[in-house]
Design an enzyme around this catalytic site. Structure first.
Site, PDB file in Angstrom:
ATOM      1  N   SER A  56      24.560  33.919 -13.969  1.00  0.00           N
ATOM      2  CA  SER A  56      24.506  32.830 -15.082  1.00  0.00           C
ATOM      3  C   SER A  56      23.011  32.392 -15.295  1.00  0.00           C
ATOM      4  O   SER A  56      22.383  32.251 -14.180  1.00  0.00           O
ATOM      5  CB  SER A  56      25.731  31.725 -14.894  1.00  0.00           C
ATOM      6  OG  SER A  56      25.253  30.650 -15.832  1.00  0.00           O
TER       7      SER A  56
ATOM      8  N   TYR B  43      28.333  25.468  -8.841  1.00  0.00           N
ATOM      9  CA  TYR B  43      28.052  26.539  -9.992  1.00  0.00           C
ATOM     10  C   TYR B  43      26.863  27.060  -9.951  1.00  0.00           C
ATOM     11  O   TYR B  43      26.581  28.406  -9.657  1.00  0.00           O
ATOM     12  CB  TYR B  43      28.627  26.075 -11.333  1.00  0.00           C
ATOM     13  CG  TYR B  43      28.669  27.328 -12.297  1.00  0.00           C
ATOM     14  CD1 TYR B  43      29.683  28.185 -12.213  1.00  0.00           C
ATOM     15  CD2 TYR B  43      27.692  27.565 -13.217  1.00  0.00           C
ATOM     16  CE1 TYR B  43      29.798  29.258 -13.103  1.00  0.00           C
ATOM     17  CE2 TYR B  43      27.560  28.747 -14.238  1.00  0.00           C
ATOM     18  CZ  TYR B  43      28.708  29.420 -13.858  1.00  0.00           C
ATOM     19  OH  TYR B  43      28.814  30.493 -14.789  1.00  0.00           O
TER      20      TYR B  43
END
Length: 267
Positions: free
Chosen positions: A153, A166
């Site tokens: 990501s 995350y």
């Protein structure tokens, strides 16, 4: 290292998280699987929700492709081994692995994140990719080489995320990719990472996505064009194919240019 043909004809690929929850658009895993099948690959579609994977299989077969499904939890070593065995048992080889499973994980900073939820988030987002590679690499070596694509990501490339888990886990995926690329190059196995930006998928839609938030996400890039799972899937298919035979250890943002700038221009 040209063990995967440019069009993927006759090759066998595993995609984890190959289903897509109900909603608008398509998930990254489903899009990648469909595009790999269009390129000629045979697919093992792994997902913890069997029906979601079955939907992807039906889509692939409706276009003349070939796929099987495996209901599995990629945090469990035995399930990861079973996914790889499904590929080698059916087609006798494995050429590509797409490590797509990931979750948002628990919210919170280091002060307030729940430690057990933190450990689970790392298990899903990082350890599962190691486990899949653990069983996939020997099968790829036997086939003469292959390609692994880890889904990271842009959150793993820069700061500013409201939660700690995350971006930490996706940052780990980025450097795990580089390390794996070095470890397995001698076997003709290329390992690359795709880092999606603000794509709009059913998972994103389900996460309290309002029209206002969706529009703000679209504007957080140079192109200011909304991305979809198909954009991520196209990058994955390229990195699994012989067209990327000279690429390994690469970290590829697919983000409409969001990581290319420090701040958006006033215009």
């Amino acid at each position: 290292m040209d063990s995967i043909s440019a069009n993927l004809e006759g090759k066998v690929a595993i995609v984890t998280g190959a289903g897509s929850r109900p909603g608008e658009g398509v998930g990254n895993g489903r899009a990648a699987a469909i595009l790999l099948a269009r390129g000629g690959a045979k697919l093992v579609l792994a997902d913890s929700v069997a029906e979601w994977a079955e939907d992807t299989r039906r889509m692939i077969e409706a276009e003349g492709g070939e796929a099987i499904t495996v209901a599995a939890d990629v945090t469990k070593p035995a399930d990861c081994a079973r996914i790889v065995e499904a590929a080698t048992g059916r087609w006798g080889r494995l050429d590509a692995l797409v490590n797509n499973v990931g979750i948002s994980g628990p919210p919170g900073t280091a002060e307030d994140v729940d430690p057990e939820d933190w450990a689970h988030g790392l298990l899903v987002n990082v350890t599962s990719m190691m486990l899949m590679a653990k069983y996939a690499v020997p099968a790829m070596r036997k086939a003469g080489g292959g390609a692994i694509v880890n889904i990271g990501s842009v959150a793993g490339l820069k700061g500013g995320h409201p939660s700690l888990l995350y971006p930490t886990s996706k940052g780990a995926v980025v450097n795990m990719t580089r390390a794996m690329a070095v470890h397995h190059a001698k076997d003709g196995i290329r390992v690359n990472c795709v880092c999606p930006g603000m794509v709009y998928t059913p998972m994103v839609q389900a996460n309290n996505m309002t029209p206002e938030k969706r529009e703000l996400r679209r504007k957080r890039s140079i192109l200011q064009v909304e991305g979809s799972g198909w954009d991520i899937g196209a990058a994955v298919a390229f990195l699994c194919s012989g067209n990327s035979r000279w690429m390994t250890g690469a970290i590829v943002p697919v983000d409409a240019g969001a990581t290319a700038i420090a701040a958006l221009p006033n215009s």
